[in-house]
Scaffold this motif. Structure first.
Motif, mmCIF file in Angstrom:
data_model
loop_
_atom_site.group_PDB
_atom_site.id
_atom_site.type_symbol
_atom_site.label_atom_id
_atom_site.label_comp_id
_atom_site.label_asym_id
_atom_site.label_seq_id
_atom_site.Cartn_x
_atom_site.Cartn_y
_atom_site.Cartn_z
ATOM 1 N N THR A 182 -1.351 8.420 -1.227
ATOM 2 C CA THR A 182 -2.533 8.108 -1.027
ATOM 3 C C THR A 182 -3.352 9.622 -0.885
ATOM 4 O O THR A 182 -4.444 9.737 -1.612
ATOM 5 N N PHE A 183 -2.924 10.650 -0.263
ATOM 6 C CA PHE A 183 -3.542 11.767 -0.162
ATOM 7 C C PHE A 183 -3.407 12.580 -1.222
ATOM 8 O O PHE A 183 -4.689 13.105 -2.051
ATOM 9 N N LEU A 184 -2.452 12.740 -2.103
ATOM 10 C CA LEU A 184 -2.407 13.261 -3.621
ATOM 11 C C LEU A 184 -2.965 12.510 -4.544
ATOM 12 O O LEU A 184 -3.841 13.391 -5.331
ATOM 13 N N ALA A 185 -3.289 11.312 -4.685
ATOM 14 C CA ALA A 185 -3.864 10.607 -5.594
ATOM 15 C C ALA A 185 -5.470 10.879 -5.397
ATOM 16 O O ALA A 185 -6.120 11.041 -6.266
ATOM 17 N N THR A 186 -5.706 10.740 -3.948
ATOM 18 C CA THR A 186 -7.162 10.790 -3.634
ATOM 19 C C THR A 186 -7.633 12.327 -4.106
ATOM 20 O O THR A 186 -8.785 12.449 -4.661
ATOM 21 N N GLN A 187 -7.027 13.278 -3.596
ATOM 22 C CA GLN A 187 -7.413 14.697 -3.952
ATOM 23 C C GLN A 187 -7.116 14.917 -5.693
ATOM 24 O O GLN A 187 -8.248 15.510 -6.182
ATOM 25 N N ALA A 188 -6.303 14.278 -6.324
ATOM 26 C CA ALA A 188 -6.402 14.547 -7.705
ATOM 27 C C ALA A 188 -7.704 13.598 -8.258
ATOM 28 O O ALA A 188 -8.384 14.389 -9.559
ATOM 29 N N HIS B 294 1.034 -1.116 0.204
ATOM 30 C CA HIS B 294 -0.088 0.087 -0.050
ATOM 31 C C HIS B 294 0.955 1.260 0.142
ATOM 32 O O HIS B 294 1.933 1.462 0.626
ATOM 33 N N PRO B 295 0.379 2.157 -0.875
ATOM 34 C CA PRO B 295 1.169 3.499 -0.598
ATOM 35 C C PRO B 295 1.196 4.330 0.458
ATOM 36 O O PRO B 295 0.194 3.810 1.268
ATOM 37 N N GLY B 296 2.184 5.209 0.810
ATOM 38 C CA GLY B 296 2.183 5.992 1.989
ATOM 39 C C GLY B 296 1.169 6.804 1.998
ATOM 40 O O GLY B 296 0.373 7.109 1.035
#
Length: 162
Positions: free
Chosen positions: A40-46, A34-36
């Motif tokens: 995860t935050f950056l991908a979810t926001q994008a 699992h990514p850090g």
């Protein structure tokens, strides 16, 4: 002034090269890990921003949400979505849990926070680099709206017990 500009440009190039080196050296492509939190935050926001932007575009008109449309959506859901999200929409299957990101509970606050248009966009076009396929090639807009109406009904229905 020119020296400062050249220095700034050089510094930017060094930082970009360092970022690329770090990414290639320390990040993994494996879905087993699992990514850090930052990734995860950056991908979810994008993802959320792209879905919101797509939902502002031209979409087929949403028909009224009725018991019949939710029922139609439940039938389509059973054939197309239950294999990953689970028959009850709340309990992802082993296949759904094997993805990264794991198939979510569709009754969760994260999913229910999406607008109907955003849910339509997700179901119609899928989400790249996740397990969510595009159903716009196999389902009509009316069927996709029925799926949206079914997803909206999940918080009001009791989970299925197996």
């Amino acid at each position: 002034m020119l020296r400062k500009l050249i220095f700034s440009f050089f510094l930017l190039i060094v930082l970009l090269a360092g970022g690329v080196w770090f990414t290639l050296r320390y990040m993994s492509i494996s879905a087993l890990e699992h990514p850090g939190r930052t990734e995860t935050f950056l991908a979810t926001q994008a993802k959320r921003r792209m879905i919101a932007r797509a939902a502002q575009g031209e979409l087929p008109a949403e028909p009224p949400s009725t018991a019949d449309s939710a029922s139609d959506g439940h039938m389509i859901y059973g054939a197309s979505c239950a294999g990953c999200h689970g028959y009850d929409g709340r309990t992802p299957t082993p296949l759904g849990n094997s993805f990264y990101q794991q198939a979510p509970s569709l009754a969760s606050a994260d999913i229910q926070r999406y607008s109907n248009k955003e849910l339509f966009v997700i179901i119609h076009g899928g989400v790249r680099m996740t397990g969510m396929p595009a159903f716009g090639v196999t389902q009509s807009p009316a069927q996709i709206w029925s799926l949206v109406h079914y997803v909206r009904s999940l918080p009001m229905t009791a989970p299925a017990h197996h």
